[in-house]
Motif scaffolding. Structure first.
Motif, PDB file in Angstrom:
ATOM      1  N   ASN A 307       0.799  -1.221   0.000  1.00 38.74           N
ATOM      2  CA  ASN A 307       0.000   0.000   0.000  1.00 38.74           C
ATOM      3  C   ASN A 307       0.832   1.272   0.000  1.00 38.74           C
ATOM      4  N   LEU A 308       2.119   1.171   0.336  1.00 39.59           N
ATOM      5  CA  LEU A 308       2.918   2.385   0.526  1.00 39.59           C
ATOM      6  C   LEU A 308       4.093   2.514  -0.432  1.00 39.59           C
ATOM      7  N   GLU A 309       4.875   1.424  -0.564  1.00 42.28           N
ATOM      8  CA  GLU A 309       6.163   1.576  -1.247  1.00 42.28           C
ATOM      9  C   GLU A 309       5.990   1.916  -2.731  1.00 42.28           C
ATOM     10  N   GLY A 310       6.675   2.983  -3.134  1.00 43.25           N
ATOM     11  CA  GLY A 310       6.654   3.417  -4.516  1.00 43.25           C
ATOM     12  C   GLY A 310       5.364   4.078  -4.943  1.00 43.25           C
ATOM     13  N   LYS A 311       4.407   4.196  -4.006  1.00 47.39           N
ATOM     14  CA  LYS A 311       3.129   4.829  -4.313  1.00 47.39           C
ATOM     15  C   LYS A 311       3.223   6.324  -3.987  1.00 47.39           C
ATOM     16  N   THR A 320       4.674  16.035  -3.909  1.00 50.91           N
ATOM     17  CA  THR A 320       4.272  14.632  -3.902  1.00 50.91           C
ATOM     18  C   THR A 320       5.337  13.816  -3.172  1.00 50.91           C
ATOM     19  N   LEU A 321       4.897  12.942  -2.273  1.00 53.59           N
ATOM     20  CA  LEU A 321       5.814  12.141  -1.450  1.00 53.59           C
ATOM     21  C   LEU A 321       5.759  10.687  -1.902  1.00 53.59           C
ATOM     22  N   ILE A 322       6.945  10.086  -2.099  1.00 48.84           N
ATOM     23  CA  ILE A 322       7.029   8.682  -2.523  1.00 48.84           C
ATOM     24  C   ILE A 322       7.856   7.908  -1.489  1.00 48.84           C
ATOM     25  N   PRO A 323       7.234   7.038  -0.690  1.00 49.30           N
ATOM     26  CA  PRO A 323       7.975   6.251   0.311  1.00 49.30           C
ATOM     27  C   PRO A 323       8.677   5.054  -0.339  1.00 49.30           C
ATOM     28  N   SER A 324       9.710   4.557   0.331  1.00 46.22           N
ATOM     29  CA  SER A 324      10.414   3.354  -0.106  1.00 46.22           C
ATOM     30  C   SER A 324      11.166   2.770   1.080  1.00 46.22           C
ATOM     31  N   ASN A 325      11.652   1.519   0.887  1.00 44.75           N
ATOM     32  CA  ASN A 325      12.491   0.868   1.900  1.00 44.75           C
ATOM     33  C   ASN A 325      11.814   0.877   3.278  1.00 44.75           C
ATOM     34  N   ILE A 326      10.617   0.306   3.349  1.00 46.25           N
ATOM     35  CA  ILE A 326       9.820   0.341   4.580  1.00 46.25           C
ATOM     36  C   ILE A 326      10.261  -0.766   5.528  1.00 46.25           C
ATOM     37  N   LYS A 327      10.499  -0.382   6.782  1.00 45.78           N
ATOM     38  CA  LYS A 327      10.896  -1.334   7.823  1.00 45.78           C
ATOM     39  C   LYS A 327      10.101  -1.019   9.088  1.00 45.78           C
ATOM     40  N   ASP A 333       5.452   0.661  23.419  1.00 48.84           N
ATOM     41  CA  ASP A 333       4.128   0.107  23.149  1.00 48.84           C
ATOM     42  C   ASP A 333       3.586   0.560  21.801  1.00 48.84           C
ATOM     43  N   LEU A 334       4.390   1.310  21.055  1.00 50.05           N
ATOM     44  CA  LEU A 334       3.982   1.785  19.744  1.00 50.05           C
ATOM     45  C   LEU A 334       4.680   0.994  18.653  1.00 50.05           C
ATOM     46  N   LEU A 335       4.162   1.101  17.447  1.00 52.18           N
ATOM     47  CA  LEU A 335       4.788   0.486  16.288  1.00 52.18           C
ATOM     48  C   LEU A 335       5.500   1.568  15.500  1.00 52.18           C
ATOM     49  N   ALA A 336       6.763   1.317  15.173  1.00 50.79           N
ATOM     50  CA  ALA A 336       7.558   2.296  14.427  1.00 50.79           C
ATOM     51  C   ALA A 336       7.754   1.809  12.994  1.00 50.79           C
ATOM     52  N   ILE A 337       7.716   2.765  12.071  1.00 51.19           N
ATOM     53  CA  ILE A 337       7.950   2.476  10.658  1.00 51.19           C
ATOM     54  C   ILE A 337       9.064   3.389  10.166  1.00 51.19           C
ATOM     55  N   ASN A 338      10.171   2.802   9.756  1.00 50.33           N
ATOM     56  CA  ASN A 338      11.229   3.557   9.091  1.00 50.33           C
ATOM     57  C   ASN A 338      10.963   3.526   7.587  1.00 50.33           C
ATOM     58  N   MET A 339      11.032   4.660   6.957  1.00 47.58           N
ATOM     59  CA  MET A 339      10.853   4.680   5.504  1.00 47.58           C
ATOM     60  C   MET A 339      11.685   5.806   4.886  1.00 47.58           C
ATOM     61  N   ASP A 340      12.319   5.484   3.791  1.00 45.13           N
ATOM     62  CA  ASP A 340      12.951   6.526   2.978  1.00 45.13           C
ATOM     63  C   ASP A 340      11.863   7.209   2.167  1.00 45.13           C
ATOM     64  N   PHE A 341      12.132   8.440   1.773  1.00 43.11           N
ATOM     65  CA  PHE A 341      11.144   9.125   0.954  1.00 43.11           C
ATOM     66  C   PHE A 341      11.843  10.027  -0.049  1.00 43.11           C
ATOM     67  N   THR A 342      11.128  10.277  -1.111  1.00 42.12           N
ATOM     68  CA  THR A 342      11.516  11.283  -2.091  1.00 42.12           C
ATOM     69  C   THR A 342      10.329  12.224  -2.257  1.00 42.12           C
ATOM     70  N   ALA A 343      10.572  13.532  -2.061  1.00 46.22           N
ATOM     71  CA  ALA A 343       9.527  14.539  -2.207  1.00 46.22           C
ATOM     72  C   ALA A 343       9.778  15.308  -3.495  1.00 46.22           C
ATOM     73  N   GLU A 344       8.849  15.186  -4.409  1.00 42.97           N
ATOM     74  CA  GLU A 344       8.980  15.866  -5.692  1.00 42.97           C
ATOM     75  C   GLU A 344       8.052  17.077  -5.708  1.00 42.97           C
ATOM     76  N   GLN A 345       8.613  18.219  -6.111  1.00 41.77           N
ATOM     77  CA  GLN A 345       7.841  19.454  -6.133  1.00 41.77           C
ATOM     78  C   GLN A 345       7.618  19.899  -7.578  1.00 41.77           C
ATOM     79  N   THR A 346       6.566  20.686  -7.776  1.00 42.53           N
ATOM     80  CA  THR A 346       6.216  21.126  -9.132  1.00 42.53           C
ATOM     81  C   THR A 346       7.245  22.061  -9.729  1.00 42.53           C
ATOM     82  N   ASN A 347       8.073  22.670  -8.879  1.00 41.27           N
ATOM     83  CA  ASN A 347       9.113  23.566  -9.412  1.00 41.27           C
ATOM     84  C   ASN A 347      10.353  22.798  -9.866  1.00 41.27           C
ATOM     85  N   GLY A 348      10.255  21.458  -9.851  1.00 44.97           N
ATOM     86  CA  GLY A 348      11.366  20.648 -10.320  1.00 44.97           C
ATOM     87  C   GLY A 348      12.327  20.217  -9.244  1.00 44.97           C
TER      88      GLY A 348
END
Length: 467
Positions: A307-311, A320-327, A333-348
């Motif tokens: 549901n998340l990676e590369g979406k 726009t945010l694109i997650p990857s490498n989800i761990k 008592d909480l669940l942690a999610i490590n994820m890399d991300f790439t944020a692409e903006q309309t200005n390039g």
């Protein structure tokens, strides 16, 4: 002083204030800090309570099937007046009964007295050795207080002979000898010895053991491509018994215990033994079983990636945010999610970094999905621009993660747990029991060191069909 503080605050340049807020918010979570061990999950338990209303006809079948045919046997009995005899009392027909109150019943037991009597072997008895046969039918009436003992034997607390239900007389050497009083005495003696103080008349243990061997035998559940076995370990077994105004015999049966998990190949081969009986005051018809099933973090990573990676998901009109490498991992008592991300903006421009997201796993009944609530995150790495840009859009990113970090488990519940309803069904010689109105939902999520433990709660009631 409040006014002076306010004035000082608004004199700072706006960009510096915003950057400070971003950096402050990002420090609310520190992945390097050990949050401590997670709280141990509650022990998985089972609680079941079944108020059985046994119809009079069913109890009559049980009594006639359990009370032995031979009731009493005597040899060389001194009957008085120089007479001795051998005889036995046999059931001769169906036992009938009526409840006198909530605890006592009146039993009418057709019996046949078979034997022989004669004179004692001295005096005249040495001259007359012949014996006279006995073969008489009676229908004595007893009042007893039936009880089920802790070892599942059926006994009585008290006994009273109300009526012998016939006369027993024989003629010896022209003399009419009435043996009714003697027979009454023997019946009272037998009743006081065998039908008081809970002494065993019959046993329900064999039937109960056979039923428990069927229900209590370990069972397995297929879950995420594997099998986990479970066993029910009873800790308390409770009962209350009484007769109602409609002559029904009411049994309130209750049991609570632990649910043990086993590798499928190492499950016990038989049911745990049942404990002794204790008093039950619960009249409700209810069933609740907790089934603990786990998801390894590697498997959870795999499911979340769908549901998340590369979406790509939009944070705002420009980003726009694109997650990857989800761990995934536990964080207290909480669940942690490590994820890399790439944020692409309309200005390039493209920003990249790593998010450390923590949240509380919950179950959304409407969508039948595992979701995350109370999400927070920290920029664990990335350049200053990325930290600032992501930090300023924190609320929007959190809402996006909450929408996307969803794990549908409704089908898994149906496929993996649907067999419980049939598995806990029970067939006995006097009744069929089946689970009804069963609902199964996740009731607790517990991040552990190597896995996420999900405790499923199955709740329903027990239907009974008497034979």
């Amino acid at each position: 002083m409040k006014i002076q503080f306010h004035r000082r605050f608004i004199n700072f340049p706006i960009p510096i204030v915003l950057i400070g807020l971003v950096l402050f918010s990002c420090k609310s979570i520190n992945p390097a800090v050990n949050p401590g061990r997670s709280t141990p999950p509650p022990i998985a338990t089972t609680d079941v309570n079944v108020p059985l209303k046994i119809p009079k006809e069913t109890l009559s079948k049980l009594l006639n099937g359990q009370i032995p045919t031979l009731l009493l046997q005597e040899k060389g009995l001194d009957m008085g007046s120089g007479i001795t005899g051998d005889f036995q009392l046999m059931r001769n027909g169906k036992i009938s009964w009526t409840a006198l109150d909530s605890q006592r019943i009146q039993l009418t037991v057709p019996i046949n007295v078979v034997g022989e009597v004669g004179l004692k072997p001295k005096g005249l008895g040495s001259l007359f050795q012949s014996k006279l046969p006995l073969n008489e039918d009676f229908a004595p009436v007893f009042v007893i207080d039936p009880v089920i003992n802790p070892d599942w034997s059926l006994g009585a607390e008290s006994f009273e002979l109300m009526d012998l239900g016939g006369n027993l007389a024989v003629e010896v050497l022209g003399m009419q000898v009435d043996l009714s009083g003697l027979l009454s005495k023997e019946l009272r003696k037998w009743g006081n010895e065998n039908l008081t103080g809970g002494k065993e008349i019959a046993s329900l243990k064999t039937m109960v053991d056979l039923a428990w061997a069927q229900v209590g035998k370990p069972f397995s559940i297929e879950w995420l491509g594997g099998n986990t076995a479970f066993s029910i370990q009873p800790q308390q077994l409770k009962i209350k018994e009484f007769f109602d105004d409609d002559q029904n015999y009411n049994l309130w049966l209750g049991m609570n215990g632990k649910i043990n998990s086993h590798p499928a190949e190492a499950a016990p081969s038989r049911a745990f033994p049942l404990p002794g009986l204790s008093q039950n005051d619960n009249s409700k018809n209810e069933l609740e079983i907790t089934i603990p099933l786990s998801v390894s973090y590697a498997k959870l990573d795999e499911l979340l990636k769908q549901n998340l990676e590369g979406k790509a998901f939009r944070v705002d009109k420009k980003t726009t945010l694109i997650p990857s490498n989800i761990k995934t991992q536990a964080f207290g008592d909480l669940l942690a999610i490590n994820m890399d991300f790439t944020a692409e903006q309309t200005n390039g421009k493209t920003l990249s970094g790593t998010l450390f997201v923590v949240g509380q796993p919950e179950y959304n009944a409407a969508t039948q999905s595992l979701v995350f609530e109370d999400i927070n995150f920290k920029m664990e790495s990335g350049n200053f621009g990325a930290q600032t840009g992501v930090g300023l859009k924190k609320r929007k990113i959190i809402r996006s993660i909450e929408r996307r970090a969803v794990l549908p488990i409704g089908d898994l519940i149906d496929e993996s747990m649907g067999s419980i309803q049939n598995r806990l069904g029970l067939s006995t010689p006097i009744a069929n029991l089946k689970i009804q109105n069963l609902e199964i939902i996740p009731a607790g999520f517990h991040p552990l060191k190597n896995e996420l433990l999900i405790q499923f709660k199955a709740a329903g009631s027990v239907g009974v069909e008497w034979k």
